[in-house]
Design a protein around this motif. Structure first.
Motif, PDB file in Angstrom:
ATOM      1  N   PRO A  84       0.717  -1.143  -0.026  1.00 47.29           N
ATOM      2  CA  PRO A  84       0.460  -0.508   0.410  1.00 47.29           C
ATOM      3  C   PRO A  84       0.903   1.229   0.223  1.00 47.29           C
ATOM      4  CG  PRO A  84      -0.186  -1.228   1.795  1.00 47.29           C
ATOM      5  CD  PRO A  84       0.435  -2.227   0.960  1.00 47.29           C
ATOM      6  N   GLU A  85       0.458   2.221  -0.665  1.00 49.25           N
ATOM      7  CA  GLU A  85       1.056   3.788  -0.574  1.00 49.25           C
ATOM      8  C   GLU A  85       1.633   4.393   0.524  1.00 49.25           C
ATOM      9  OE1 GLU A  85       0.744   7.527  -2.863  1.00 49.25           O
ATOM     10  OE2 GLU A  85      -1.251   6.203  -3.360  1.00 49.25           O
ATOM     11  N   TRP A  86       0.898   4.135   1.531  1.00 52.73           N
ATOM     12  CA  TRP A  86       1.050   5.074   2.401  1.00 52.73           C
ATOM     13  C   TRP A  86       2.258   4.306   3.544  1.00 52.73           C
ATOM     14  CZ3 TRP A  86       1.628   2.601   8.014  1.00 52.73           C
ATOM     15  CH2 TRP A  86       0.760   1.015   7.414  1.00 52.73           C
ATOM     16  N   VAL A  87       3.443   2.930   3.161  1.00 51.15           N
ATOM     17  CA  VAL A  87       4.350   2.400   3.951  1.00 51.15           C
ATOM     18  C   VAL A  87       5.488   2.489   3.102  1.00 51.15           C
ATOM     19  CG1 VAL A  87       5.142  -0.226   4.394  1.00 51.15           C
ATOM     20  CG2 VAL A  87       2.655  -0.145   3.975  1.00 51.15           C
ATOM     21  N   GLY A  88       5.222   3.051   2.276  1.00 47.55           N
ATOM     22  CA  GLY A  88       6.819   3.416   1.856  1.00 47.55           C
ATOM     23  C   GLY A  88       7.580   4.724   1.897  1.00 47.55           C
ATOM     24  N   PRO A  89       7.249   5.396   2.174  1.00 43.54           N
ATOM     25  CA  PRO A  89       8.025   6.510   2.947  1.00 43.54           C
ATOM     26  C   PRO A  89       8.575   5.424   4.316  1.00 43.54           C
ATOM     27  CG  PRO A  89       5.920   7.637   2.536  1.00 43.54           C
ATOM     28  CD  PRO A  89       5.483   6.009   1.813  1.00 43.54           C
ATOM     29  N   HIS A  90       7.628   5.423   5.008  1.00 46.60           N
ATOM     30  CA  HIS A  90       7.874   4.798   6.562  1.00 46.60           C
ATOM     31  C   HIS A  90       9.771   3.088   6.130  1.00 46.60           C
ATOM     32  CE1 HIS A  90       4.940   6.623   8.487  1.00 46.60           C
ATOM     33  NE2 HIS A  90       3.767   5.839   7.560  1.00 46.60           N
ATOM     34  N   ILE A  91       9.126   2.750   5.330  1.00 44.56           N
ATOM     35  CA  ILE A  91      10.110   1.995   4.583  1.00 44.56           C
ATOM     36  C   ILE A  91      11.295   2.255   4.294  1.00 44.56           C
ATOM     37  CG2 ILE A  91      10.773   0.399   3.308  1.00 44.56           C
ATOM     38  CD1 ILE A  91       8.333  -1.114   2.066  1.00 44.56           C
ATOM     39  N   ALA A  92      11.302   3.702   3.488  1.00 40.18           N
ATOM     40  CA  ALA A  92      11.961   4.723   3.350  1.00 40.18           C
ATOM     41  C   ALA A  92      13.291   4.691   4.478  1.00 40.18           C
ATOM     42  CB  ALA A  92      11.851   5.819   2.682  1.00 40.18           C
ATOM     43  N   GLU A  93      12.521   4.787   5.404  1.00 34.60           N
ATOM     44  CA  GLU A  93      13.076   6.365   6.758  1.00 34.60           C
ATOM     45  C   GLU A  93      13.713   5.156   7.862  1.00 34.60           C
ATOM     46  OE1 GLU A  93       9.556   7.917   8.784  1.00 34.60           O
ATOM     47  OE2 GLU A  93       9.022   9.136   7.347  1.00 34.60           O
ATOM     48  N   SER A  94      13.028   3.873   7.270  1.00 35.54           N
ATOM     49  CA  SER A  94      13.473   2.251   8.323  1.00 35.54           C
ATOM     50  C   SER A  94      14.699   2.624   7.705  1.00 35.54           C
ATOM     51  CB  SER A  94      12.796   1.154   8.340  1.00 35.54           C
ATOM     52  OG  SER A  94      13.011   0.068   8.600  1.00 35.54           O
ATOM     53  N   TRP A  95      14.888   2.455   6.658  1.00 34.39           N
ATOM     54  CA  TRP A  95      16.362   2.453   6.312  1.00 34.39           C
ATOM     55  C   TRP A  95      17.528   3.118   5.889  1.00 34.39           C
ATOM     56  CZ3 TRP A  95      19.464  -1.252   3.327  1.00 34.39           C
ATOM     57  CH2 TRP A  95      20.159  -0.752   2.489  1.00 34.39           C
ATOM     58  N   ARG A  96      17.257   4.251   5.697  1.00 31.79           N
ATOM     59  CA  ARG A  96      17.628   5.760   5.779  1.00 31.79           C
ATOM     60  C   ARG A  96      18.072   5.722   7.513  1.00 31.79           C
ATOM     61  NH1 ARG A  96      14.280   9.004   1.864  1.00 31.79           N
ATOM     62  NH2 ARG A  96      14.686   8.741   0.428  1.00 31.79           N
ATOM     63  N   ARG A  97      17.035   5.378   8.731  1.00 32.25           N
ATOM     64  CA  ARG A  97      17.660   4.782   9.574  1.00 32.25           C
ATOM     65  C   ARG A  97      19.184   3.463  10.058  1.00 32.25           C
ATOM     66  NH1 ARG A  97      12.664   5.707  11.473  1.00 32.25           N
ATOM     67  NH2 ARG A  97      11.955   3.582  11.843  1.00 32.25           N
ATOM     68  N   ARG A  98      18.803   2.978   9.315  1.00 24.33           N
ATOM     69  CA  ARG A  98      19.325   2.182   9.387  1.00 24.33           C
ATOM     70  C   ARG A  98      19.106   1.288  10.560  1.00 24.33           C
ATOM     71  NH1 ARG A  98      20.889   2.611   4.847  1.00 24.33           N
ATOM     72  NH2 ARG A  98      22.776   2.903   3.587  1.00 24.33           N
ATOM     73  N   ASP A  99      17.790   0.834  10.563  1.00 25.33           N
ATOM     74  CA  ASP A  99      17.603   0.056  11.487  1.00 25.33           C
ATOM     75  C   ASP A  99      17.841  -1.217  10.965  1.00 25.33           C
ATOM     76  OD1 ASP A  99      16.020   1.880  12.488  1.00 25.33           O
ATOM     77  OD2 ASP A  99      13.710   1.124  11.143  1.00 25.33           O
ATOM     78  N   PRO A 100      18.370  -1.947  13.009  1.00 26.58           N
ATOM     79  CA  PRO A 100      19.335  -3.372  12.590  1.00 26.58           C
ATOM     80  C   PRO A 100      18.530  -4.384  12.194  1.00 26.58           C
ATOM     81  CG  PRO A 100      18.800  -2.743  15.651  1.00 26.58           C
ATOM     82  CD  PRO A 100      17.899  -1.345  14.221  1.00 26.58           C
ATOM     83  N   HIS A 101      19.578  -5.285  11.937  1.00 26.02           N
ATOM     84  CA  HIS A 101      18.902  -6.270  11.219  1.00 26.02           C
ATOM     85  C   HIS A 101      20.091  -7.876  12.391  1.00 26.02           C
ATOM     86  CE1 HIS A 101      22.126  -5.697   8.221  1.00 26.02           C
ATOM     87  NE2 HIS A 101      22.405  -7.212   8.194  1.00 26.02           N
ATOM     88  N   VAL A 102      19.249  -8.694  11.918  1.00 26.10           N
ATOM     89  CA  VAL A 102      19.505  -9.649  12.660  1.00 26.10           C
ATOM     90  C   VAL A 102      19.773 -10.999  11.457  1.00 26.10           C
ATOM     91  CG1 VAL A 102      18.998 -11.477  14.407  1.00 26.10           C
ATOM     92  CG2 VAL A 102      18.270  -9.509  14.683  1.00 26.10           C
TER      93      VAL A 102
END
Length: 388
Positions: A84-102
């Motif tokens: 859905p369109e509303w999720v895209g900007p939040h994915i971008a913010e998560s990526w730019r913050r480098r939210d940690p992955h395991v």
């Protein structure tokens, strides 16, 4: 790479249950009869040089996938992923913050005669972790004590928790699973992850995802004790989360409550990634030609739903191999991947599950089935690296 048979250990069922493998969805033999999900009457043998080559392939694929995330975020191609369109900007913010992955798991086609080929990347909610990390290691040390195994999963998970601890809001992590899972596999996997985090010195709490609450006054998630939840480790797909009543809260309250795996992994766990990778790296030896939403020039292909799971709603279009599986997926769109059947060993076809922890290759789990599609009828079989 070869397949060998052997005699199962006496009382093996009790042994693996004692190691935590207690969920019991049976696999299937070629005849259709029930087969033990954990089957140590067979195993695969891989020489060290092949394992080293596979490790290099996995780490290369992982780096290519991270570059693909960057590409999708820069070009805002979220609609291609059925999101859905509303999720895209939040994915971008998560990526730019480098939210940690395991961690994550690549599913590969490999026969020992050519490079591994990526089938898909289970980057958000990978399972079969305990089998790969613990159960097959104990099998190897008991049955083939002088041999080795591609398996540093446990040690790398503990190290990864230590590495990301400084990026988390607090030292306490909540580990969640869905109580709706009838097999108990999700609970088992999450409990094992919780154990590795505790070994790394983090404080851990376990609860079902259905027990997470939302405090509208504090505008944040709370646990059963009404305590704020700072980091939540989930084994619940992001595409399901955003369809739930609390999904917007989960996305829009980031990073106040941080979720692992992170939101940006929605792009890696979606099979539309395969089309992006082929577009970015055409002809790459570790990729199969793949196209999103149409077969392109392919005349023999596997059509997979972008958000499909456990081999559901897969169509194989190839002379003599036509196959179609049922399921509830597909409304989000499909990816078309060149058909390259899994290799056959003694009538069974193995899919290699190559694990990555952080950004490093960490181990191997093998599931095999008699059919062309690796589905919930696949058995997990161990592997070993012979002493050189």
């Amino acid at each position: 790479m070869r397949r060998e048979t052997g005699t199962p250990r006496p009382d093996w069922e009790r042994t693996i249950a004692g190691q935590g493998l207690v969920f019991g969805t049976p696999a299937r033999y070629a005849s259709g009869k029930a087969r033990p999900y954990w089957d140590e009457s067979v195993h695969y043998v891989l020489p060290m040089d092949e394992v080293l080559s596979l490790e290099a392939d996995v780490e290369l694929l992982h780096s290519m996938c991270l570059e693909a995330v960057d590409h999708v975020v820069l070009t805002e191609r979220y609609a291609e992923f059925g999101l859905p369109e509303w999720v895209g900007p939040h994915i971008a913010e998560s990526w730019r913050r480098r939210d940690p992955h395991v961690y994550g798991r690549f599913d590969l086609r490999y026969d020992g005669r050519g490079p591994a080929k990526l089938l898909e990347y289970n980057a958000d909610t990978p399972t079969s972790l305990l089998e790969a990390a613990v159960v097959q290691w104990h099998w190897k040390t008991t049955v083939h004590p002088d041999d080795d195994q591609w398996n540093s999963l446990h040690e790398q998970l503990v190290e990864r928790w230590s590495a990301v601890a400084g990026q988390l809001p607090a030292n306490e992590l909540h580990f969640t699973w869905s109580g709706a899972d009838p097999t108990g596999e999700d609970h088992l996997t999450t409990s094992y992850l919780q154990e590795t985090a505790a070994e790394a010195g983090l404080d851990t709490v376990g609860l079902a995802i259905e027990e997470i609450g939302w405090d509208p006054l504090l505008t944040r998630f709370v646990d059963l004790e009404q305590a704020p939840m700072n980091t939540v480790v989930k084994l619940y797909p992001w595409e399901w989360v955003i369809d739930e009543e609390f999904g917007r809260h989960a996305v829009e309250s980031l990073p106040q409550t941080l979720w692992l795996e992170p939101l940006w992994k929605m792009l890696l766990s979606n099979k539309a990634l395969l089309g992006i990778l082929w577009e970015n790296y055409p002809g790459h030896p570790n990729l199969l030609p793949a196209f999103n939403d149409q077969p392109g020039l392919l005349t023999e292909y596997v059509r997979k739903p972008k958000l499909g799971r456990e081999g559901s709603n897969v169509d194989i279009v190839a002379p003599g191999y036509e196959t179609a599986t049922g399921g509830v997926y597909g409304s989000e769109g499909y990816v078309y991947q060149a058909f390259d059947p899994l290799p056959e060993f003694d009538g069974y076809r193995p899919a290699l599950g190559a694990w990555i922890v952080g950004d490093s290759a960490a181990g191997l789990g093998i599931r095999e089935t008699a059919g062309l599609v690796t589905d919930d009828g696949a058995a997990f079989v161990p592997h070993r690296i012979p002493e050189s």
